[in-house]
Design a protein around this motif. Structure first.
Motif, PDB file in Angstrom:
ATOM      1  N   GLN A  41     125.832 -34.381  55.742  1.00 28.85           N
ATOM      2  CA  GLN A  41     125.050 -35.011  56.805  1.00 28.85           C
ATOM      3  C   GLN A  41     125.078 -34.297  57.959  1.00 28.85           C
ATOM      4  O   GLN A  41     126.085 -33.656  58.110  1.00 28.85           O
ATOM      5  CB  GLN A  41     125.303 -36.454  56.867  1.00 28.85           C
TER       6      GLN A  41
ATOM      7  N   LEU B   3     113.375 -37.518  64.441  1.00 26.98           N
ATOM      8  CA  LEU B   3     113.912 -37.043  63.124  1.00 26.98           C
ATOM      9  C   LEU B   3     114.037 -35.616  63.007  1.00 26.98           C
ATOM     10  O   LEU B   3     112.786 -34.973  63.523  1.00 26.98           O
ATOM     11  CB  LEU B   3     113.573 -37.481  61.748  1.00 26.98           C
ATOM     12  N   GLU B   5     114.312 -32.371  60.131  1.00 24.51           N
ATOM     13  CA  GLU B   5     114.496 -32.167  58.950  1.00 24.51           C
ATOM     14  C   GLU B   5     114.811 -30.543  59.046  1.00 24.51           C
ATOM     15  O   GLU B   5     113.955 -29.722  59.184  1.00 24.51           O
ATOM     16  CB  GLU B   5     112.980 -32.424  57.930  1.00 24.51           C
ATOM     17  N   GLN B   6     115.898 -30.478  58.240  1.00 26.62           N
ATOM     18  CA  GLN B   6     116.280 -28.735  58.029  1.00 26.62           C
ATOM     19  C   GLN B   6     115.815 -28.374  56.560  1.00 26.62           C
ATOM     20  O   GLN B   6     116.196 -29.150  55.478  1.00 26.62           O
ATOM     21  CB  GLN B   6     117.583 -28.685  58.266  1.00 26.62           C
ATOM     22  N   SER B   7     115.456 -27.172  56.508  1.00 30.50           N
ATOM     23  CA  SER B   7     115.279 -26.643  54.953  1.00 30.50           C
ATOM     24  C   SER B   7     115.799 -25.249  54.949  1.00 30.50           C
ATOM     25  O   SER B   7     115.556 -24.432  56.004  1.00 30.50           O
ATOM     26  CB  SER B   7     113.975 -26.939  54.730  1.00 30.50           C
ATOM     27  N   GLN B   9     118.120 -26.991  52.099  1.00 20.24           N
ATOM     28  CA  GLN B   9     119.318 -27.923  52.351  1.00 20.24           C
ATOM     29  C   GLN B   9     120.541 -26.861  51.807  1.00 20.24           C
ATOM     30  O   GLN B   9     121.462 -26.856  52.465  1.00 20.24           O
ATOM     31  CB  GLN B   9     119.350 -29.063  51.577  1.00 20.24           C
ATOM     32  N   CYS B  23     113.834 -25.808  60.954  1.00 21.03           N
ATOM     33  CA  CYS B  23     114.118 -27.134  61.527  1.00 21.03           C
ATOM     34  C   CYS B  23     112.841 -27.819  62.005  1.00 21.03           C
ATOM     35  O   CYS B  23     112.325 -27.221  63.032  1.00 21.03           O
ATOM     36  CB  CYS B  23     115.050 -27.004  62.781  1.00 21.03           C
ATOM     37  N   SER B  25     110.170 -31.245  62.769  1.00 15.06           N
ATOM     38  CA  SER B  25     110.025 -32.714  63.544  1.00 15.06           C
ATOM     39  C   SER B  25     108.662 -32.824  63.659  1.00 15.06           C
ATOM     40  O   SER B  25     107.816 -32.109  63.943  1.00 15.06           O
ATOM     41  CB  SER B  25     110.692 -32.736  64.401  1.00 15.06           C
ATOM     42  N   ASP B  71     109.392 -27.519  66.206  1.00 16.20           N
ATOM     43  CA  ASP B  71     109.961 -27.019  65.045  1.00 16.20           C
ATOM     44  C   ASP B  71     110.610 -25.801  65.521  1.00 16.20           C
ATOM     45  O   ASP B  71     110.322 -25.067  66.730  1.00 16.20           O
ATOM     46  CB  ASP B  71     108.979 -26.583  64.061  1.00 16.20           C
ATOM     47  N   GLY B 102     119.649 -32.275  62.817  1.00 21.22           N
ATOM     48  CA  GLY B 102     119.352 -32.284  61.443  1.00 21.22           C
ATOM     49  C   GLY B 102     120.598 -32.281  60.635  1.00 21.22           C
ATOM     50  O   GLY B 102     121.722 -32.374  60.944  1.00 21.22           O
TER      51      GLY B 102
END
Lengths: 116, 111
Positions: A41, B3, B5-7, B9, B23, B25, B71, B102
């Motif tokens: 996390q 929020l 979000e990272q991709s 993972q 990254c 949002s 982003d 993130g």
């Protein structure tokens, strides 16, 4: 030392026990932050100090968590009656002043807490 | 609630390859930071981008902030094993002290 230090580096405790985590910020840094990082996390903000004052404690997960800072330097994060869900890495950071992105936060290596 | 979000993972590639991590949002951020965290250490700041469309380069790393400031991307050219680590993005919102983080991209570069 030149960086932020934290102790202990690792802590294993039994459910229900109290633990105290320590952070030594970089000398002269007035702002200090505590974060929690669970496995896989990002960082969860817990609390910040400006000097010895913590104006916003809303990030603390429950009333079992408390923190203090004395002398504008060392800070301790105390977790009472630990629960298994408290297991995580607790990170401390400091910055020269409180200024969000205008001030670089320098992180310590963290304390890895495992509650059995 | 803001929020980030990272991709992806997780990403594992061979030394010498290029890669991009993202990254994203739905929220606008005043600025974006990228950190790298190695095992057993705290995150270390790599860069801060503050202007929509801004591009910053740090040796083989190129960081870009989206035009709408929602982003950001990190591109690594000719990845090296020393680039291995957890890459975290953090956005600055209305608060002057609290960053939105993130979950990170775990990057492994195999020799």
């Amino acid at each position: 030392g030149a960086g932020v230090s934290q102790s202990p580096s690792n802590k294993v405790t039994e459910k229900g026990k109290d633990v105290e985590l320590r952070c030594d910020p970089i000398s002269g840094h007035t702002a200090l932050y505590w974060y929690r990082q669970s496995l896989g996390q990002g960082l969860e903000f817990l609390i910040y100090f400006q000097g010895n004052s913590a104006p916003d404690k809303s990030g603390l997960p429950s009333d079992r968590f408390s923190a203090e800072r004395t002398g504008g330097s060392v800070s301790t994060l105390t977790i009472q009656r630990t629960q298994q869900e408290d297991s995580a890495v607790y990170l401390c950071a400091s910055s020269l002043a409180l200024g969000g992105l205008g001030e670089t936060q320098y992180f310590g290596p963290g304390t890895r807490l495992l509650v059995l | 609630t803001q929020l980030l979000e990272q991709s992806p993972q997780f990403l594992s590639i061979q030394e010498g390859e290029n890669l991009t991590v993202y990254c994203n949002s739905s929220s606008v951020f005043s600025s974006l930071q990228w950190y790298r965290q190695e095992p057993g250490e705290g995150p270390v700041l790599l860069v801060t981008v503050v202007t929509g469309g801004e591009v910053k380069k740090l040796k083989r790393l190129t960081f870009q902030f989206g035009d709408a400031r929602k982003d950001s991307s990190l591109h690594i050219t000719a990845a090296q094993p020393g680039d291995t680590g957890l890459y975290l993005c953090a956005g600055g919102g209305g608060s002057n002290y609290q960053l939105i983080w993130g979950a990170g991209t775990k990057l492994i570069i195999k020799p």
